[in-house]
Motif scaffolding. Structure first.
Motif, short mmCIF file in Angstrom:
data_model
loop_
_atom_site.label_atom_id
_atom_site.label_comp_id
_atom_site.label_asym_id
_atom_site.label_seq_id
_atom_site.Cartn_x
_atom_site.Cartn_y
_atom_site.Cartn_z
N LYS A 35 2.15 -8.84 -0.32
CA LYS A 35 2.08 -8.02 -0.77
C LYS A 35 0.74 -6.80 -0.59
CE LYS A 35 4.26 -5.89 -5.03
NZ LYS A 35 5.21 -6.11 -6.16
N SER A 36 0.25 -7.69 -1.46
CA SER A 36 -1.41 -7.11 -1.28
C SER A 36 -2.22 -6.16 -0.44
CB SER A 36 -2.37 -7.47 -2.12
OG SER A 36 -2.80 -8.18 -1.68
N ARG A 37 -2.26 -6.82 0.69
CA ARG A 37 -2.16 -6.86 2.06
C ARG A 37 -1.81 -4.90 2.33
NH1 ARG A 37 -3.01 -10.41 7.40
NH2 ARG A 37 -3.95 -8.94 8.30
N GLY A 38 -0.91 -5.66 2.55
CA GLY A 38 0.38 -4.56 2.82
C GLY A 38 0.06 -2.88 2.05
N GLN A 39 -0.40 -3.18 0.80
CA GLN A 39 -0.72 -2.49 0.03
C GLN A 39 -2.13 -1.34 0.59
OE1 GLN A 39 -0.78 -3.52 -3.98
NE2 GLN A 39 1.87 -2.86 -3.85
N ARG A 40 -2.97 -2.66 1.20
CA ARG A 40 -3.90 -2.18 1.48
C ARG A 40 -4.28 -1.28 2.90
NH1 ARG A 40 -6.68 -7.27 1.75
NH2 ARG A 40 -5.84 -8.18 0.57
N LEU A 43 -2.89 2.35 2.42
CA LEU A 43 -4.24 3.47 1.70
C LEU A 43 -5.64 3.45 2.46
CD1 LEU A 43 -4.21 1.41 -1.53
CD2 LEU A 43 -2.42 3.19 -1.21
N GLY A 44 -5.54 2.66 3.31
CA GLY A 44 -6.06 2.50 4.63
C GLY A 44 -5.69 4.43 5.02
N GLY A 45 -5.22 5.47 4.98
CA GLY A 45 -5.45 5.88 5.58
C GLY A 45 -4.57 6.74 6.63
#
Length: 92
Positions: A35-40, A43-45
């Motif tokens: 989940k945190s990896r997907g959010q990162r 957010l990467g643009g």
């Protein structure tokens, strides 16, 4: 049953509960890590334009290959039909 039998049951129950706890922790960790990896990544643009162009080329190649495979299979069906008809005429 004596105290030794109870001790064996306690050890088995402790092992079982420990295993369940470890599995639950591993699943929870994997879930939150994903989940945190997907959010990162979100957010990467925007997407990389070079990657998008490469994906478009791959899609075109796959579509062209599918068309060619369909043509080959049509040819095989036609040839099979001709051979079957020829065999039927020779048998008659």
């Amino acid at each position: 049953m004596g105290p030794a039998g109870d001790l064996g049951a306690i050890i088995a129950l402790t092992g079982l509960l420990s295993g369940i706890g470890i599995l639950a922790g591993a699943f929870a960790g994997a879930y939150f890590f994903g989940k945190s990896r997907g959010q990162r990544e979100s957010l990467g643009g925007g997407r990389d334009p070079e990657l998008a162009a490469r994906m478009a080329r791959v899609e075109q190649i796959v579509e062209a290959t599918a068309v060619e495979i369909e043509r080959i299979s049509e040819g095989q069906r036609f040839t099979t039909k001709l051979l079957a008809e020829r065999k039927a005429v020779e048998s008659a």
